[in-house]
Write a protein that holds these residues in place. Structure first.
Motif, PDB file in Angstrom:
ATOM      1  N   LYS A  76       0.823  -1.223   0.000  1.00 39.63           N
ATOM      2  CA  LYS A  76       0.000   0.000   0.000  1.00 39.63           C
ATOM      3  C   LYS A  76       0.854   1.268   0.000  1.00 39.63           C
ATOM      4  CE  LYS A  76      -1.830   0.523   3.788  1.00 39.63           C
ATOM      5  NZ  LYS A  76      -2.564   0.303   5.035  1.00 39.63           N
ATOM      6  N   SER A  95      -0.898  10.119  10.198  1.00 39.16           N
ATOM      7  CA  SER A  95      -1.483   9.611  11.441  1.00 39.16           C
ATOM      8  C   SER A  95      -0.548   9.804  12.627  1.00 39.16           C
ATOM      9  CB  SER A  95      -1.759   8.116  11.309  1.00 39.16           C
ATOM     10  OG  SER A  95      -2.749   7.874  10.369  1.00 39.16           O
ATOM     11  N   ARG A 130       3.859   3.528  17.669  1.00 40.65           N
ATOM     12  CA  ARG A 130       4.902   2.615  17.154  1.00 40.65           C
ATOM     13  C   ARG A 130       6.222   3.365  17.017  1.00 40.65           C
ATOM     14  NH1 ARG A 130       6.917   2.282  12.293  1.00 40.65           N
ATOM     15  NH2 ARG A 130       5.346   2.467  10.650  1.00 40.65           N
ATOM     16  N   ARG A 178      10.514   3.289  11.889  1.00 43.61           N
ATOM     17  CA  ARG A 178      11.413   2.367  11.191  1.00 43.61           C
ATOM     18  C   ARG A 178      12.557   3.189  10.608  1.00 43.61           C
ATOM     19  NH1 ARG A 178       6.397   0.202   8.029  1.00 43.61           N
ATOM     20  NH2 ARG A 178       5.630  -1.381   9.467  1.00 43.61           N
ATOM     21  N   TYR A 216       4.625   9.517   9.938  1.00 41.26           N
ATOM     22  CA  TYR A 216       3.698   9.535  11.074  1.00 41.26           C
ATOM     23  C   TYR A 216       4.109  10.675  11.987  1.00 41.26           C
ATOM     24  CZ  TYR A 216       1.952   4.715  10.305  1.00 41.26           C
ATOM     25  OH  TYR A 216       1.351   3.587   9.791  1.00 41.26           O
ATOM     26  N   GLU A 261     -10.826   8.799  14.121  1.00 43.46           N
ATOM     27  CA  GLU A 261     -10.873   7.375  14.471  1.00 43.46           C
ATOM     28  C   GLU A 261      -9.541   7.013  15.091  1.00 43.46           C
ATOM     29  OE1 GLU A 261      -8.817   4.786  13.098  1.00 43.46           O
ATOM     30  OE2 GLU A 261      -7.698   6.356  12.095  1.00 43.46           O
ATOM     31  N   ALA A 297      -7.292   3.196  16.659  1.00 41.95           N
ATOM     32  CA  ALA A 297      -7.361   1.753  16.889  1.00 41.95           C
ATOM     33  C   ALA A 297      -6.018   1.241  17.394  1.00 41.95           C
ATOM     34  CB  ALA A 297      -7.731   1.034  15.599  1.00 41.95           C
ATOM     35  N   TYR A 339      -2.808   3.756  16.818  1.00 38.96           N
ATOM     36  CA  TYR A 339      -2.757   4.608  15.631  1.00 38.96           C
ATOM     37  C   TYR A 339      -4.020   5.456  15.619  1.00 38.96           C
ATOM     38  CZ  TYR A 339       0.616   1.195  13.702  1.00 38.96           C
ATOM     39  OH  TYR A 339       1.686   0.359  13.489  1.00 38.96           O
ATOM     40  N   GLY A 340      -3.918   6.722  15.199  1.00 38.19           N
ATOM     41  CA  GLY A 340      -5.114   7.556  15.133  1.00 38.19           C
ATOM     42  C   GLY A 340      -5.011   8.634  14.065  1.00 38.19           C
ATOM     43  N   THR A 341      -6.188   9.021  13.540  1.00 37.96           N
ATOM     44  CA  THR A 341      -6.282  10.058  12.497  1.00 37.96           C
ATOM     45  C   THR A 341      -6.776  11.350  13.121  1.00 37.96           C
ATOM     46  OG1 THR A 341      -6.897   8.366  10.888  1.00 37.96           O
ATOM     47  CG2 THR A 341      -7.405  10.647  10.303  1.00 37.96           C
ATOM     48  N   ASP A 371      -4.849   6.172   5.279  1.00 39.12           N
ATOM     49  CA  ASP A 371      -4.231   4.846   5.250  1.00 39.12           C
ATOM     50  C   ASP A 371      -4.453   4.239   6.630  1.00 39.12           C
ATOM     51  OD1 ASP A 371      -2.425   2.793   5.646  1.00 39.12           O
ATOM     52  OD2 ASP A 371      -0.762   3.790   4.640  1.00 39.12           O
ATOM     53  N   ILE A 372      -5.576   3.534   6.787  1.00 30.56           N
ATOM     54  CA  ILE A 372      -5.959   3.049   8.114  1.00 30.56           C
ATOM     55  C   ILE A 372      -6.368   1.579   8.055  1.00 30.56           C
ATOM     56  CG2 ILE A 372      -6.657   5.327   8.963  1.00 30.56           C
ATOM     57  CD1 ILE A 372      -9.525   4.662   8.364  1.00 30.56           C
ATOM     58  N   ASP A 373      -6.422   0.934   9.223  1.00 30.88           N
ATOM     59  CA  ASP A 373      -6.753  -0.491   9.252  1.00 30.88           C
ATOM     60  C   ASP A 373      -8.273  -0.685   9.203  1.00 30.88           C
ATOM     61  OD1 ASP A 373      -7.549   0.110  11.927  1.00 30.88           O
ATOM     62  OD2 ASP A 373      -7.281  -2.014  12.383  1.00 30.88           O
ATOM     63  N   ARG A 423       1.798  -9.898  12.069  1.00 32.84           N
ATOM     64  CA  ARG A 423       1.144  -9.194  10.955  1.00 32.84           C
ATOM     65  C   ARG A 423       0.507 -10.183   9.965  1.00 32.84           C
ATOM     66  NH1 ARG A 423       3.053  -3.351   9.906  1.00 32.84           N
ATOM     67  NH2 ARG A 423       3.382  -2.681  12.029  1.00 32.84           N
TER      68      ARG A 423
HETATM   69  P1  5GP Z   1       2.507   0.289   9.859  1.00 32.37           P
HETATM   70  O1  5GP Z   1       2.932   0.069  11.279  1.00 32.37           O
HETATM   71  O2  5GP Z   1       2.928  -0.852   8.959  1.00 32.37           O
HETATM   72  O3  5GP Z   1       2.893   1.634   9.331  1.00 32.37           O
HETATM   73  O4  5GP Z   1       0.916   0.278   9.847  1.00 32.37           O
HETATM   74  C1  5GP Z   1       0.239  -0.805  10.412  1.00 32.37           C
HETATM   75  C2  5GP Z   1      -1.244  -0.708  10.158  1.00 32.37           C
HETATM   76  O5  5GP Z   1      -1.779   0.431  10.835  1.00 32.37           O
HETATM   77  C3  5GP Z   1      -1.617  -0.518   8.679  1.00 32.37           C
HETATM   78  O6  5GP Z   1      -2.715  -1.390   8.413  1.00 32.37           O
HETATM   79  C4  5GP Z   1      -2.053   0.915   8.593  1.00 32.37           C
HETATM   80  O7  5GP Z   1      -3.033   1.110   7.609  1.00 32.37           O
HETATM   81  C5  5GP Z   1      -2.653   1.111   9.968  1.00 32.37           C
HETATM   82  N1  5GP Z   1      -2.736   2.529  10.337  1.00 32.37           N
HETATM   83  C6  5GP Z   1      -1.846   3.520  10.080  1.00 32.37           C
HETATM   84  N2  5GP Z   1      -2.297   4.705  10.549  1.00 32.37           N
HETATM   85  C7  5GP Z   1      -3.521   4.453  11.100  1.00 32.37           C
HETATM   86  C8  5GP Z   1      -4.500   5.273  11.724  1.00 32.37           C
HETATM   87  O8  5GP Z   1      -4.383   6.480  11.893  1.00 32.37           O
HETATM   88  N3  5GP Z   1      -5.613   4.633  12.185  1.00 32.37           N
HETATM   89  C9  5GP Z   1      -5.820   3.283  12.034  1.00 32.37           C
HETATM   90  N4  5GP Z   1      -6.957   2.765  12.491  1.00 32.37           N
HETATM   91  N5  5GP Z   1      -4.918   2.490  11.445  1.00 32.37           N
HETATM   92  C10 5GP Z   1      -3.786   3.064  10.973  1.00 32.37           C
END
Ligand code: 5GP
Ligand code: ADP
Length: 209
Positions: free
Chosen positions: A16, A35, A39, A42, A51, A70, A72, A79-81, A99-101, A147
């Motif tokens: 993605k 977001s 975490r 990386r 982020y 939102e 989660a 993670y939050g928007t 880009d959210i779960d 994952r």
């Molecule tokens: P990663 O740690 O690989 O960057 O993201 C892990 C998962 O967290 C991915 O599925 C991504 O879409 C989701 N994610 C990233 N930002 C947010 C957010 O703000 N809210 C939610 N609910 N999921 C998020």
């Protein structure tokens, strides 16, 4: 006119981030909501770009202040928007990608209803997803296992999304994504209040590409 709110989800390692980066380099008028996450960054990730990296205390405070559209817990991190960030972009007329779960996607659909649309991206196979996650070289074996496990549950939400894209090759996936964005911009009823749009005002739907 306000931009479109676009939810995009995919099991981790699907590609993605890769697809979105290419799309943003090619298509005008789109942006990405950065977001907040607890975490750890990386290698190569920048605060405020990939982020906003925050500690648990800051995240909890923002949650209490109702600052998130939102939020989660995903793969053991929060993670939050931010509402403010999304509103600012939409008011500028930009199409905003979230880009959210799958949990976050459910919350945004509930809050925004028809005022958003959603896209789910899947890998061509489980084997390919595992090989992409391993090949990316950013996560420990335990994180990759978690994952991959979570991917099976996330896939159960696929049919709640408006569009499904298989990320076989990056080029084909970006083509599909670009086509969806253009089609959504050309909708006759994408006005936020549901009224048919003013044709003269909206004659730029194709020109923004
Ligand atoms: P990663 O740690 O690989 O960057 O993201 C892990 C998962 O967290 C991915 O599925 C991504 O879409 C989701 N994610 C990233 N930002 C947010 C957010 O703000 N809210 C939610 N609910 N999921 C998020
Ligand atoms: P996500 O954001 O979905 O977790 P990434 O964009 O980080 O996934 O991609 C995971 C890995 O897979 C990266 O190393 C990336 O270069 C690779 N990748 C992405 N799309 C493809 C593809 N279509 N074919 C082969 N490798 C891909």
């Amino acid at each position: 006119m306000k931009g479109n709110l676009i939810i995009i989800s995919a099991p981790s390692g699907t590609g993605k981030t890769t697809i979105l980066k290419k799309l943003f380099a090619e298509v005008k008028g789109v942006t990405f909501s950065v977001s907040h996450t607890t975490r750890a960054p990386r290698a190569g990730e920048q605060d405020g770009v990939d982020y906003y990296f925050v500690d648990q205390q800051t995240f909890r405070r923002m949650r209490a202040e109702n600052a998130f559209l939102e939020w989660a817990e995903v793969h053991g991190n929060y993670y939050g928007t931010s509402k403010k960030e999304v509103d600012r972009h939409l008011r500028q007329g930009l199409d905003v990608f979230l880009d959210i779960d799958v949990q976050g996607a459910r919350q945004v659909r509930e809050a925004a209803g028809r005022e958003c649309f959603s896209i789910f991206i899947v890998p061509p196979s489980w084997e390919e997803q595992e090989s992409r996650l391993t090949g990316r070289g950013t996560d420990s074996a335990a994180t990759i296992r978690l994952r991959l496990q979570n991917a099976r549950t996330e896939m159960q939400d696929a049919d709640r999304y408006d569009y499904l894209i298989v990320n076989d090759t990056v080029e084909k996936a970006v083509d599909a994504l670009r086509a969806i964005i253009i089609a959504e911009r050309c909708r006759t009823r994408r006005d936020r209040d549901g009224r048919p749009i003013d044709i003269l005002r909206n004659s730029d739907c194709g020109l923004r590409i």
